[in-house]
Design an enzyme around this catalytic site. Structure first.
Site, PDB file in Angstrom:
ATOM      1  N   GLU A  78       6.868  -4.031  -6.054  1.00  0.00           N
ATOM      2  CA  GLU A  78       8.519  -4.508  -6.004  1.00  0.00           C
ATOM      3  C   GLU A  78       8.924  -4.749  -7.379  1.00  0.00           C
ATOM      4  O   GLU A  78       8.350  -5.215  -8.276  1.00  0.00           O
ATOM      5  CB  GLU A  78       8.854  -5.596  -5.101  1.00  0.00           C
ATOM      6  CG  GLU A  78       8.802  -5.504  -3.567  1.00  0.00           C
ATOM      7  CD  GLU A  78       8.965  -6.818  -2.843  1.00  0.00           C
ATOM      8  OE1 GLU A  78       9.896  -7.478  -3.250  1.00  0.00           O
ATOM      9  OE2 GLU A  78       8.315  -6.963  -1.897  1.00  0.00           O
ATOM     10  N   GLU A 110       3.280 -11.186  -1.070  1.00  0.00           N
ATOM     11  CA  GLU A 110       3.609 -12.600  -1.730  1.00  0.00           C
ATOM     12  C   GLU A 110       3.334 -13.588  -1.124  1.00  0.00           C
ATOM     13  O   GLU A 110       3.864 -14.452  -0.511  1.00  0.00           O
ATOM     14  CB  GLU A 110       5.124 -12.363  -2.136  1.00  0.00           C
ATOM     15  CG  GLU A 110       5.836 -11.098  -2.929  1.00  0.00           C
ATOM     16  CD  GLU A 110       7.136 -11.426  -3.477  1.00  0.00           C
ATOM     17  OE1 GLU A 110       7.635 -12.229  -2.609  1.00  0.00           O
ATOM     18  OE2 GLU A 110       7.654 -10.488  -3.947  1.00  0.00           O
TER      19      GLU A 110
HETATM   20  C1  FCB Z   1      10.479 -10.593  -2.865  1.00  0.00           C
HETATM   21  C2  FCB Z   1      10.323 -10.154  -1.495  1.00  0.00           C
HETATM   22  C3  FCB Z   1      11.349  -9.132  -0.934  1.00  0.00           C
HETATM   23  C4  FCB Z   1      12.616  -9.470  -1.446  1.00  0.00           C
HETATM   24  C5  FCB Z   1      12.794  -9.504  -2.814  1.00  0.00           C
HETATM   25  C6  FCB Z   1      14.103  -9.704  -3.568  1.00  0.00           C
HETATM   26  O1  FCB Z   1      10.131 -11.826  -3.139  1.00  0.00           O
HETATM   27  O2  FCB Z   1       9.056  -9.705  -1.280  1.00  0.00           O
HETATM   28  O3  FCB Z   1      11.255  -9.227   0.343  1.00  0.00           O
HETATM   29  O4  FCB Z   1      13.316 -10.504  -0.739  1.00  0.00           O
HETATM   30  O5  FCB Z   1      11.945 -10.598  -3.291  1.00  0.00           O
END
Ligand code: FCB
Length: 473
Positions: free
Chosen positions: A380, A164
């Site tokens: 994620e 990210e």
């Molecule tokens: C993302 C991050 C991760 C976590 C989630 C909820 O942005 O990569 O580390 O904090 O959100």
């Protein structure tokens, strides 16, 4: 009727070094930007930090055993730059040894290690020399990447450079919500460029050394939609968010150019910053940044609906929250006149909307428009809810289980619509240190009792285990 997942589809879960490891100053590790930032008064809810976190550094065998019990096929984790090269300097063998032990434990359990090199925890000593705003950091990152490869290259096939970069640039250097907490448009722009350049250079260096590796990057992407597709102001608001959040990273990586419309927008707000940033972008940089990839990781939490008209009763935007009762600067360099629309979707404990079908559309669109032929992974996706613990320590989190099922189904929908999605990693394996929110937000399918470090598989974890065992939803 159950719907099967493709035969090779990988089911996993994700974590990040600073959020779970603890052992912050053990075995040679020195401070990262997050160790420093968590000590700034008011930066993190309840002034919490990752000194101990989930104590995963000491408890990794137990944690791998839990993964095994859940049936996970892959585990996405990150290595800590400050452990491997304390202060960004010489290699620390003790730090690398930890990751060797972890990877061996995973391989013994038949779990694919999915390694991320930078999940936001740059050595503080490098930040003091300019951090991601300094071009010199690019060489330091490549050295770091190669030293991790020296130790693990024989055992790890899947390498992600950055997690990210939008967060580690704009949220960190322009909004000041994340470490190092700077609030400058120029710093955010420079950080984004040096993060992307470090990514490209590291991919080139790793590929040159070991041509067979799977190399990729993980981006957090959103689905930005206009409230009224016939209203030019709404359409423009959606264009700007899509541009600053998604295209600012997708375009250089897949098309070798920054989006001209967004450069123009930011110039209107801060012409000097844009000129200084343009001076920092050297012509050959974009070639490195657009080096072909073997995988694209997409992190998806929610989409958003935008308008160019003020929305009564709706303030701020979902990207700015940091848990503190104080205004934060916008992470979007050009933000004026953009309004977020309340559309009545359910919301999580982070106040983020729940919108599974957005994941389907995002995967299909990004696959078609940017990454044809590049395997996609949901690296994620997950949810924070306020868990209730029963007397026997169990957590009946039907809401999280539902979120997981709905997003797995949405992922499968994308596959059926032709997107080349090869895997899904739930965020997160266990409750952990949620950045500016400290330990207040629980995303895990495994509960962590921070007083005792006891782990308990939540009902959502059991549900995931059933889905993985059936390979169907
Ligand atoms: C993302 C991050 C991760 C976590 C989630 C909820 O942005 O990569 O580390 O904090 O959100």
């Amino acid at each position: 009727m159950t719907r099967p997942f493709p035969e090779k589809f990988l089911f996993g879960a994700a974590t990040a070094a600073y959020q779970i490891e603890g052992a912050a100053f053990e075995d040679g590790r020195t401070a990262s930007v997050w160790d420093a930032f968590t000590r700034v008064p008011g930066a993190v809810v309840n002034a919490e930090n990752g000194d101990v976190a989930c104590d995963h550094y000491h408890r990794y065998p137990q944690d791998v055993a839990l993964m095994k019990q859940l049936g996970l096929q892959a585990y996405r984790f990150s290595t800590s730059w400050s452990r491997v090269r304390p202060d960004g300097g010489a290699v620390n063998e003790q730090g690398l040894d930890f990751y060797k032990r972890l990877v061996d434990e995973l391989l013994d359990a038949d779990i694919v290690p999915w390694l991320t090199l930078h999940h936001w925890d740059m050595p503080q000593a490098l930040e003091e020399r300019g951090g991601w705003t300094s071009r010199a950091v690019v060489d330091r990152f490549v050295e770091y990447a190669l030293s991790v490869h020296d130790a693990l290259g024989d055992r790890v096939q899947h390498w992600t450079t950055m997690n990210e970069p939008w967060c580690s640039s704009f949220l960190s250097y322009t909004a000041g919500v994340h470490a190092p907490g700077r609030t400058s448009i120029l710093d955010g722009l420079l950080a984004s460029h040096h993060l992307l350049l470090s990514h490209g250079r590291a991919v080139q260096a790793l590929r040159e050394r070991a041509p067979g590796l799977d190399l990729g990057i993980t981006l957090n992407l959103t689905l930005a939609e206009p409230a009224d597709p016939d209203d030019p102001l709404d359409v423009d608001a959606a264009r700007r968010i899509d541009g600053q959040f998604n295209r600012w990273f997708l375009d250089p990586i897949f098309r070798g150019a920054y989006p001209a419309d967004i450069v123009r927008d930011i110039r209107e707000v801060d012409a000097e910053a844009v000129s200084a940033w343009q001076d920092a972008v050297q012509p050959e940089d974009l070639d490195a940044i657009s080096t072909p990839l073997d995988a694209l990781g997409i992190n998806y939490y929610h989409g958003e609906m935008l308008s160019g008209h003020p929305q009564p009763g709706v303030e701020g935007n979902p990207h700015e929250t940091d848990g503190q009762e104080r205004p934060t600067a916008s992470p979007f360099p050009s933000h004026e006149g953009i309004h977020w629309v309340e559309r009545g979707l359910p919301r999580t404990d982070m106040d983020w909307e729940v919108q599974p079908e957005g994941l389907t559309r995002l995967l299909v669109q990004v696959g078609e428009e940017y990454a044809p032929g590049v395997p996609l992974y949901v690296t994620e996706n997950g949810v924070a809810y306020d868990d209730v613990v029963e007397a026997d320590g169990t957590v009946a989190d039907e809401d999280r289980a539902g979120f997981l099922r709905d997003h797995l189904a949405a992922t499968l929908d994308a596959v059926e619509q032709g997107a080349d999605v090869r895997g899904y990693f739930y965020w997160s394996l266990m409750d952990n240190f949620e950045w500016a929110w400290g330990y207040a937000k629980r995303f895990g399918i495994v509960r962590v009792d921070y007083d005792t470090q006891e782990r308990t598989i939540k009902d959502s974890g059991r549900e995931y285990a059933r889905i993985i065992a059936a390979r169907a939803i």
